[in-house]
Design a protein around this motif. Structure first.
Motif, mmCIF file in Angstrom:
data_model
loop_
_atom_site.group_PDB
_atom_site.id
_atom_site.type_symbol
_atom_site.label_atom_id
_atom_site.label_comp_id
_atom_site.label_asym_id
_atom_site.label_seq_id
_atom_site.Cartn_x
_atom_site.Cartn_y
_atom_site.Cartn_z
ATOM 1 N N VAL A 312 0.958 -1.241 -0.314
ATOM 2 C CA VAL A 312 -0.169 -0.309 0.043
ATOM 3 C C VAL A 312 0.819 1.526 0.143
ATOM 4 C CG1 VAL A 312 -1.304 1.151 1.491
ATOM 5 C CG2 VAL A 312 -2.434 -0.988 1.105
ATOM 6 N N LEU A 313 2.301 1.709 0.773
ATOM 7 C CA LEU A 313 2.778 2.531 0.815
ATOM 8 C C LEU A 313 3.138 2.351 -0.356
ATOM 9 C CD1 LEU A 313 4.189 2.235 4.859
ATOM 10 C CD2 LEU A 313 2.316 3.501 4.402
ATOM 11 N N ALA A 314 4.178 1.615 -0.888
ATOM 12 C CA ALA A 314 4.983 1.887 -2.222
ATOM 13 C C ALA A 314 3.775 2.078 -3.018
ATOM 14 C CB ALA A 314 5.378 0.322 -2.433
ATOM 15 N N VAL A 315 2.595 1.846 -3.234
ATOM 16 C CA VAL A 315 1.637 2.529 -4.618
ATOM 17 C C VAL A 315 1.313 3.532 -4.483
ATOM 18 C CG1 VAL A 315 -0.616 1.888 -5.391
ATOM 19 C CG2 VAL A 315 0.913 -0.126 -5.063
ATOM 20 N N LYS A 316 0.955 3.946 -2.750
ATOM 21 C CA LYS A 316 1.092 5.454 -2.760
ATOM 22 C C LYS A 316 1.752 6.074 -3.004
ATOM 23 C CE LYS A 316 -2.545 7.794 -1.591
ATOM 24 N NZ LYS A 316 -3.696 8.519 -2.413
ATOM 25 N N LEU A 317 3.165 5.930 -2.477
ATOM 26 C CA LEU A 317 4.539 7.004 -2.899
ATOM 27 C C LEU A 317 5.267 6.983 -4.031
ATOM 28 C CD1 LEU A 317 5.935 5.993 1.343
ATOM 29 C CD2 LEU A 317 3.783 8.387 0.387
ATOM 30 N N THR A 318 5.012 6.258 -4.953
ATOM 31 C CA THR A 318 5.468 6.418 -6.757
ATOM 32 C C THR A 318 4.505 6.345 -7.054
ATOM 33 O OG1 THR A 318 4.749 3.608 -6.444
ATOM 34 C CG2 THR A 318 6.946 4.207 -5.258
ATOM 35 N N SER A 319 3.316 6.761 -7.015
ATOM 36 C CA SER A 319 2.212 7.384 -8.479
ATOM 37 C C SER A 319 1.187 7.884 -7.615
ATOM 38 C CB SER A 319 2.234 6.367 -9.145
ATOM 39 O OG SER A 319 1.382 5.614 -8.042
ATOM 40 N N ARG A 320 0.645 9.049 -8.204
ATOM 41 C CA ARG A 320 -0.772 9.774 -7.820
ATOM 42 C C ARG A 320 -1.677 8.935 -7.979
ATOM 43 N NH1 ARG A 320 -0.348 15.287 -10.555
ATOM 44 N NH2 ARG A 320 0.240 14.132 -11.834
ATOM 45 N N GLY A 321 -3.096 8.793 -7.496
ATOM 46 C CA GLY A 321 -4.155 7.816 -7.943
ATOM 47 C C GLY A 321 -4.714 7.008 -6.651
ATOM 48 N N PRO A 322 -5.464 6.271 -7.067
ATOM 49 C CA PRO A 322 -5.888 5.587 -5.505
ATOM 50 C C PRO A 322 -5.135 3.768 -5.247
ATOM 51 C CG PRO A 322 -7.225 4.999 -7.750
ATOM 52 C CD PRO A 322 -6.506 6.245 -7.843
ATOM 53 N N VAL A 323 -4.664 3.411 -4.148
ATOM 54 C CA VAL A 323 -4.138 2.609 -3.879
ATOM 55 C C VAL A 323 -4.691 0.937 -5.243
ATOM 56 C CG1 VAL A 323 -3.551 0.186 -2.287
ATOM 57 C CG2 VAL A 323 -3.328 3.350 -2.115
ATOM 58 N N PHE A 324 -6.218 1.372 -4.600
ATOM 59 C CA PHE A 324 -6.913 -0.342 -5.267
ATOM 60 C C PHE A 324 -7.629 0.403 -6.457
ATOM 61 C CE2 PHE A 324 -7.059 -0.696 -0.837
ATOM 62 C CZ PHE A 324 -6.521 -1.726 -0.671
ATOM 63 N N TYR A 325 -7.431 -0.940 -7.576
ATOM 64 C CA TYR A 325 -8.513 -0.865 -8.677
ATOM 65 C C TYR A 325 -9.435 -1.792 -9.092
ATOM 66 C CZ TYR A 325 -9.170 -1.973 -13.528
ATOM 67 O OH TYR A 325 -9.629 -1.815 -15.233
ATOM 68 N N SER A 326 -10.439 -1.288 -9.367
ATOM 69 C CA SER A 326 -11.569 -2.141 -8.608
ATOM 70 C C SER A 326 -12.108 -3.069 -10.779
ATOM 71 C CB SER A 326 -12.605 -2.148 -8.432
ATOM 72 O OG SER A 326 -12.752 -1.009 -8.636
ATOM 73 N N GLN A 327 -11.968 -4.206 -11.512
ATOM 74 C CA GLN A 327 -12.800 -4.612 -12.355
ATOM 75 C C GLN A 327 -14.017 -5.711 -12.208
ATOM 76 O OE1 GLN A 327 -10.343 -7.008 -13.268
ATOM 77 N NE2 GLN A 327 -8.686 -5.460 -15.166
ATOM 78 N N ARG A 328 -15.101 -4.688 -12.424
ATOM 79 C CA ARG A 328 -16.056 -5.695 -13.001
ATOM 80 C C ARG A 328 -16.322 -6.700 -13.350
ATOM 81 N NH1 ARG A 328 -20.684 -3.011 -11.445
ATOM 82 N NH2 ARG A 328 -22.410 -3.840 -12.396
ATOM 83 N N ARG A 329 -16.102 -8.115 -12.308
ATOM 84 C CA ARG A 329 -16.228 -9.249 -13.271
ATOM 85 C C ARG A 329 -18.108 -9.955 -12.502
ATOM 86 N NH1 ARG A 329 -10.485 -11.347 -11.720
ATOM 87 N NH2 ARG A 329 -9.605 -9.785 -12.928
ATOM 88 N N VAL A 330 -18.185 -11.115 -12.724
ATOM 89 C CA VAL A 330 -19.280 -12.199 -13.082
ATOM 90 C C VAL A 330 -19.292 -13.256 -12.414
ATOM 91 C CG1 VAL A 330 -21.459 -13.362 -14.208
ATOM 92 C CG2 VAL A 330 -19.537 -11.271 -15.365
ATOM 93 N N GLY A 331 -20.204 -13.279 -11.329
ATOM 94 C CA GLY A 331 -19.535 -14.804 -9.912
ATOM 95 C C GLY A 331 -20.479 -15.696 -10.228
ATOM 96 N N LEU A 332 -20.622 -16.045 -9.618
ATOM 97 C CA LEU A 332 -21.943 -17.166 -9.106
ATOM 98 C C LEU A 332 -23.447 -16.850 -9.677
ATOM 99 C CD1 LEU A 332 -22.379 -20.125 -8.720
ATOM 100 C CD2 LEU A 332 -22.860 -19.971 -6.440
ATOM 101 N N ASP A 333 -23.774 -17.501 -10.752
ATOM 102 C CA ASP A 333 -25.045 -17.184 -10.799
ATOM 103 C C ASP A 333 -25.315 -16.185 -11.787
ATOM 104 O OD1 ASP A 333 -26.424 -19.449 -9.539
ATOM 105 O OD2 ASP A 333 -26.695 -18.207 -7.656
ATOM 106 N N GLY A 334 -24.216 -15.281 -12.508
ATOM 107 C CA GLY A 334 -24.644 -14.475 -13.605
ATOM 108 C C GLY A 334 -24.252 -13.153 -12.542
ATOM 109 N N ARG A 335 -23.647 -13.066 -11.066
ATOM 110 C CA ARG A 335 -23.977 -11.551 -10.733
ATOM 111 C C ARG A 335 -22.467 -11.332 -10.205
ATOM 112 N NH1 ARG A 335 -21.907 -11.620 -5.003
ATOM 113 N NH2 ARG A 335 -21.391 -13.587 -5.073
#
Length: 391
Positions: A312-335
């Motif tokens: 977390v510290l490495a990502v935050k201190l070396t580049s601007r922007g959020p620490v996490f990236y989210s992708q929309r995925r399809v899980g069980l039963d198409g959720r």
């Protein structure tokens, strides 16, 4: 009204806890009676009053074995067609079997001596308290069912007398644990109040859209559509129940007409239903897997928490922007859910190109991100998805 699987899970957990506490309580009551001052005046304890911890540990083993045997016998299945009398007999038999195994073990384990009178009292009080617990569970379950809580949402396929009879049973008797929400394919009757949800070919999309837990197939028309239903629902977490054709013609071989053998038999108001396909992620298999996933993922997260803090510290201190990236995925039963990763690219990486796979030497990848990708460290936040139940 709520037919969400979580309500059924809480109902089952409540029943297990109630039975467990009933058995623990039986030992506490027996110990209090046997070694109470009034009883000691009548029948003194030869070796004095033993510490309760011995009996408490024995009670825990007794409770674990009894509830384990009840789980193995599907006495916590929701819905459960076993009546109160059968439920009480089954619970009593398993309680006695567990006691027999424990007593056999104590016979060979001579380091501790337990009062036979106390164990006899525990047996009597245990049968009473366990019976009250099972009766209470059935009463609570029926009250919740009448309010629509914990019911399995069912779609019916087929036509004819069998389908109409089954539908009337489900609508008139919610205590059996099912709620008919609609029809798949041809309607059972032109003037029926239930809506037609769609065609058989669209069942794979209809099941998650209407949160259907069970598809009940009935009649000759329904039987001919079983193969199409299975194909349409491939990969979907849904249970298939089938009403067998028991009206055999004269001179027949005496075998039931059915597409395949049943995994188990479910009874709804006297109508036997054959389970052709069960949902692997519901009931005890699903609960066991969910508990395992939660405990394992939580333990791993706690173990690697120092590493996560460093990333977390490495990502935050070396580049601007959020620490996490989210992708929309399809899980069980198409959720659809948001799959979490550590951000390994520049924040504006997809502004001009859109979402495209990263290539070797991709300039959009940050220096820290290249290291994270090489060792798959960017995938670690997905453990949070496992804890939440998304994956």
């Amino acid at each position: 009204m709520s037919g969400h699987p979580s309500s059924r899970i809480w109902l089952v957990l409540g029943a297990v806890l109630s039975d467990f506490l009933a058995i623990l309580g039986s030992m506490g009551v027996a110990y209090s009676i046997r070694f109470g001052s009034a009883f000691l005046e009548l029948i003194p304890a030869v070796n004095g009053v033993p510490p309760y911890v011995w009996y408490g540990r024995l009670a825990v083993l007794w409770a674990v074995m009894t509830t384990g045997l009840l789980i193995g016998g599907n006495y916590y299945r929701v819905p459960n067609s076993v009546g109160l009398a059968g439920d009480l007999v089954g619970a009593a038999v398993r309680f006695v079997v567990a006691a027999t195994i424990l007593l056999a073990g104590l016979f060979f384990y001579r380091e501790l001596t337990f009062s036979r009178l106390t164990l006899g009292l525990a047996m009597i009080t245990g049968l009473i308290l366990l019976g009250l617990s099972r009766g209470l569970w059935q009463a609570i379950r029926r009250v919740l069912y009448r309010r629509g809580i914990g019911l399995k949402r069912a779609a019916i396929v087929g036509s004819g007398d069998d389908a109409n009879l089954l539908l009337r049973h489900i609508q008139n008797h919610p205590r059996f644990g099912y709620s008919a929400v609609g029809l798949l394919g041809t309607a059972i009757a032109p003037n029926h109040v239930l809506p037609v949800l769609g065609n058989i070919a669209d069942a794979g999309n209809i099941v998650p859209r209407y949160q259907i837990d069970t598809i009940i197939v009935s009649g000759q028309e329904g039987k001919s559509l079983v193969a199409d239903l299975v194909r349409a629902c491939y990969g979907i977490n849904v249970e298939f129940l089938y009403v067998p054709d028991i009206n055999l013609p004269a001179g027949s071989s005496g075998t039931l007409s059915h597409p395949t053998g049943p995994r188990r038999i479910v009874e709804v108001g006297g109508v036997p239903l054959w389970a052709l396909k069960e949902t692997p992620f519901t009931g005890w298999p699903g609960l066991t897997k969910r508990l395992f996933d939660f405990i394992a993922a939580s333990s791993i997260l706690l173990t690697i928490s120092p590493l996560l803090i460093i990333v977390v510290l490495a990502v935050k201190l070396t580049s601007r922007g959020p620490v996490f990236y989210s992708q929309r995925r399809v899980g069980l039963d198409g959720r659809v859910f948001n799959c979490l990763k550590f951000r390994s690219m520049r924040p504006d990486a997809e502004v001009s190109t859109g979402a495209v796979w990263a290539q070797p030497g991709d300039p959009r990848v940050t220096t820290v991100g290249r290291f994270l990708r090489r060792f798959s460290l960017d995938e670690l936040p997905q453990l949070l998805n496992v804890v939440k139940g998304d994956m």
